[in-house]
Design a protein around this motif. Structure first.
Motif, PDB file in Angstrom:
ATOM      1  N   SER A   1       7.307   8.725  -9.504  1.00 51.69           N
ATOM      2  CA  SER A   1       5.899   8.400  -8.985  1.00 51.69           C
ATOM      3  C   SER A   1       5.125   7.453  -8.620  1.00 51.69           C
ATOM      4  O   SER A   1       4.458   7.485  -7.225  1.00 51.69           O
ATOM      5  N   VAL A   2       5.456   6.654  -9.290  1.00 50.01           N
ATOM      6  CA  VAL A   2       5.757   5.101  -8.359  1.00 50.01           C
ATOM      7  C   VAL A   2       5.873   4.891  -7.205  1.00 50.01           C
ATOM      8  O   VAL A   2       5.224   4.321  -6.263  1.00 50.01           O
ATOM      9  N   ASN A   3       7.029   5.122  -7.279  1.00 48.12           N
ATOM     10  CA  ASN A   3       7.720   4.944  -5.715  1.00 48.12           C
ATOM     11  C   ASN A   3       7.051   5.784  -4.913  1.00 48.12           C
ATOM     12  O   ASN A   3       6.622   5.231  -3.763  1.00 48.12           O
ATOM     13  N   GLU A   4       6.335   7.388  -5.288  1.00 50.09           N
ATOM     14  CA  GLU A   4       5.884   7.704  -4.146  1.00 50.09           C
ATOM     15  C   GLU A   4       4.582   7.149  -4.177  1.00 50.09           C
ATOM     16  O   GLU A   4       4.057   7.114  -3.299  1.00 50.09           O
ATOM     17  N   LEU A   5       4.002   7.031  -5.114  1.00 50.55           N
ATOM     18  CA  LEU A   5       2.732   6.439  -5.117  1.00 50.55           C
ATOM     19  C   LEU A   5       2.483   4.975  -3.984  1.00 50.55           C
ATOM     20  O   LEU A   5       2.036   5.057  -3.140  1.00 50.55           O
ATOM     21  N   ALA A   6       3.290   3.868  -3.767  1.00 46.88           N
ATOM     22  CA  ALA A   6       3.631   3.328  -3.547  1.00 46.88           C
ATOM     23  C   ALA A   6       3.738   3.665  -1.900  1.00 46.88           C
ATOM     24  O   ALA A   6       2.801   3.093  -0.641  1.00 46.88           O
ATOM     25  N   GLU A   7       4.812   3.682  -2.167  1.00 49.21           N
ATOM     26  CA  GLU A   7       5.099   5.090  -0.080  1.00 49.21           C
ATOM     27  C   GLU A   7       3.934   5.265   0.939  1.00 49.21           C
ATOM     28  O   GLU A   7       3.572   5.430   2.188  1.00 49.21           O
ATOM     29  N   ASN A   8       3.101   6.715  -0.098  1.00 53.77           N
ATOM     30  CA  ASN A   8       1.405   7.423   0.143  1.00 53.77           C
ATOM     31  C   ASN A   8       0.703   6.267   0.762  1.00 53.77           C
ATOM     32  O   ASN A   8       0.212   6.166   1.282  1.00 53.77           O
ATOM     33  N   LEU A   9       0.406   5.156  -0.027  1.00 52.54           N
ATOM     34  CA  LEU A   9      -0.573   4.093   0.234  1.00 52.54           C
ATOM     35  C   LEU A   9      -0.118   3.058   1.369  1.00 52.54           C
ATOM     36  O   LEU A   9      -0.581   3.032   1.659  1.00 52.54           O
ATOM     37  N   SER A  10       0.994   3.060   1.603  1.00 54.13           N
ATOM     38  CA  SER A  10       2.007   1.867   2.635  1.00 54.13           C
ATOM     39  C   SER A  10       1.313   3.233   3.932  1.00 54.13           C
ATOM     40  O   SER A  10       0.762   2.843   4.779  1.00 54.13           O
ATOM     41  N   GLU A  11       1.457   4.818   3.439  1.00 54.83           N
ATOM     42  CA  GLU A  11       1.701   5.380   5.069  1.00 54.83           C
ATOM     43  C   GLU A  11       0.744   5.271   5.079  1.00 54.83           C
ATOM     44  O   GLU A  11       0.118   4.891   6.427  1.00 54.83           O
ATOM     45  N   ARG A  12      -0.983   5.297   3.660  1.00 56.67           N
ATOM     46  CA  ARG A  12      -2.420   6.062   4.150  1.00 56.67           C
ATOM     47  C   ARG A  12      -2.259   4.175   5.232  1.00 56.67           C
ATOM     48  O   ARG A  12      -3.468   4.388   6.366  1.00 56.67           O
ATOM     49  N   GLU A  13      -1.808   3.093   4.293  1.00 57.94           N
ATOM     50  CA  GLU A  13      -2.895   1.756   4.920  1.00 57.94           C
ATOM     51  C   GLU A  13      -2.111   2.233   7.358  1.00 57.94           C
ATOM     52  O   GLU A  13      -2.898   1.106   7.604  1.00 57.94           O
ATOM     53  N   ARG A  14      -0.752   2.426   7.099  1.00 60.15           N
ATOM     54  CA  ARG A  14      -0.650   2.478   8.341  1.00 60.15           C
ATOM     55  C   ARG A  14      -1.014   3.424   9.294  1.00 60.15           C
ATOM     56  O   ARG A  14      -1.276   3.097  10.458  1.00 60.15           O
ATOM     57  N   LEU A  15      -1.365   4.050   8.497  1.00 63.10           N
ATOM     58  CA  LEU A  15      -2.266   4.735   9.658  1.00 63.10           C
ATOM     59  C   LEU A  15      -3.496   4.678   9.937  1.00 63.10           C
ATOM     60  O   LEU A  15      -4.595   4.826  10.296  1.00 63.10           O
TER      61      LEU A  15
END
Length: 525
Positions: A273-287
């Protein structure tokens, strides 16, 4: 070091068999030492060696069967590891079942042996001691099986990251933290204590033998308890420490952090879940970054925070419009890439000056740009920063000497919000102030200072800022019933005005933009 040994055991063909055999031999050794210290072997009489040899037949056969089955398990559960590939989904799920499958098979081998050994010893020991013998071997069987589950569960842990890549954040009921805690307590505390109670309940044992056995079982319990507790504490504390550090790094903006998924328990699910959180936040920042480049950081933040519903309201804003003088001549006289490069340098000045003064570059329209002050972020005074931005844009573009521009600034009520459909939205501003700014821009191309501002903007600006502007002329703009008082900034002493027709790039002020055409029509009226 420990992980390297475990990986070595996994890759060895007979590594799994050796681990399982060691668990069984350890359990059997504890039972035999306990029987010896309690005086049980001495009560077998002079033929005790023959009796022990007979009872050893089944354990030896069981050990051979266990070794053979463990060797089969090595190829059945780890064939993908030998070929150097990721496991399939079925192989990954099968691997998670290995600890429980090994444990149940160990019990299946041990329990018939308990019955056989008890029946054999029943021929040579008093009947009142048979229950004690059966209880000792039964407890040893469960102790050995529980120890096997803990060891094999630890053995497969280095392979869990590969399993997680296939199954994602999966969990297996046998590896949950609760089950590990209960099983660790059972192996390290409950079983040794039950064995001690069994020895003390032996009606045949001598008092001295009971004391020796009690000391032995207490020592075994302390040793196993310390090992199991340390292993359990490390299995929980180490990943939690890694998770805490990872979350601290994420909180400080490091979205590239990832943690290894090393367990099929709740902790492994948390790691995933922590990895998913980091990936989702990274994708959000990219968007956010990509979206912000297209519509502006404020609009992107507004959309990401509030969803994509059709929303908006009426606000009083200041609109600033910038347009290039003589864009037709420039575009025909320059290569497309060179012309676009000039435009990009101009627009970078517009964006920098607008955003530094709290405004939003709402859209680019070919060689023109519309900037808004007061939406979507409300400003207490949106006229003053718009005037400052206009002067800065004019001055920096003039200093560059590449292009000539006109700037118009107007103020009034507009609709500021999303327009479009549920599948495609655009933040925009619609109102007379935007049209007035575009028409003033065309007129500004013909004045020396290249900026024209409506009366409403000057009245709303701060005193210090409005003092830098003077009334230029009154113009009747197309589509407006009343003439517009136009203001321009006061040229510093000693600064010559530009030519009213030819800009710094030598191009004619006649432009092909729609705003220019409409303004020219207005002048002819």
């Amino acid at each position: 070091m420990m992980n390297r040994l475990i990986l070595w055991a996994l890759r060895m063909r007979w590594g799994l068999s050796s681990v399982v055999l060691l668990c069984h031999v350890s359990g059997l050794a504890v039972i035999l030492i306990e029987l010896w210290l309690s005086g049980f072997l001495g009560r077998l009489g002079p033929d005790w060696m023959s009796a022990v040899a007979q009872t050893a037949i089944y354990p030896i056969l069981g050990a051979l069967v266990g070794i053979a089955l463990a060797g089969r398990d090595r190829s059945h559960y780890f064939s993908w590891l030998d070929t150097g590939r990721k496991p399939t989904e079925a192989e990954a799920r099968r691997l998670l079942n290995l600890p429980m499958a090994t444990t149940l098979r160990a019990l299946a081998i041990w329990l018939p042996g308990v019955v056989i050994v008890t029946l054999l010893f029943a021929q040579v020991v008093p009947s009142r001691a048979i229950a004690v013998v059966g209880a000792m071997f039964a407890l040893g069987a469960f102790e050995s099986a529980g120890f096997t589950l803990l060891i094999v569960d630890r053995l497969i842990r280095p392979a869990i990251p590969l399993v997680a890549q296939v199954l994602g954040g999966t969990m297996h009921w046998s590896s949950t933290v609760l089950n590990r805690v209960v099983l660790s307590w059972t192996v390290s505390g409950a079983m040794p204590l039950l064995m001690l109670i069994t020895v003390l309940a032996d009606p045949v044992a001598e008092p001295g033998d009971r004391i020796h056995t009690a000391l032995y079982m207490s020592s075994v319990g302390l040793l196993v308890g310390a090992i199991a507790t340390a292993a359990l504490a490390r299995a929980v504390a180490e990943p939690l420490r890694i998770l805490r550090r990872a979350l601290d790094r994420i909180a400080h903006g490091d979205l590239e952090v990832r943690v290894p998924v090393g367990s099929a328990s709740e902790i492994g699910r948390l790691e995933h879940s922590v990895n998913e959180l980091a990936e989702n936040l990274s994708e959000r920042e990219r968007l956010r970054d990509m979206f912000g480049r297209h519509v502006g950081a404020e609009v992107a933040e507004r959309a990401l925070a509030g969803g994509m519903d059709l929303t908006g309201d009426v606000r009083v804003v200041t609109a600033l419009f910038v347009d290039v003088v003589g864009s037709v001549e420039l575009s025909t006289g320059l290569a497309p890439r060179e012309f676009v490069a000039k435009l990009n340098r101009l627009l970078s000045i517009v964006v920098s000056a607008t955003e530094d003064n709290g405004g939003l570059v709402n859209k680019f329209e070919g060689d023109a740009a519309l900037c808004i002050f007061g939406a979507p972020i409300a400003l207490r005074d949106n006229a003053t920063p718009a005037l400052r931005a206009a002067r800065r844009i004019r001055d920096e573009v003039a200093a560059g000497g590449e292009l000539d521009i006109g700037i118009g600034v107007a103020r009034g009520s507009v609709f500021a919000g999303d327009v479009g459909t549920d599948t495609r939205l655009e933040f925009t501003v619609i109102g007379d102030a935007v049209n007035e700014a575009a028409r003033l821009t065309t007129e500004a191309k013909h004045v020396a200072r290249r900026i024209l501002v409506s009366q409403n903007v000057i009245e709303a600006a701060s005193g210090n800022e409005s003092a830098s502007w003077e009334l230029h002329e009154t113009i009747h703009l197309r589509g407006r019933k009343q003439p517009t008082d136009c203001w321009t900034d006061i040229a510093p002493a000693g600064v010559p005005g530009r030519d009213a027709v030819t800009g710094s790039n030598g191009a004619s002020s006649e432009s092909d933009s729609p705003a220019t055409d409409s303004a020219q029509a207005a002048r002819s009226e």
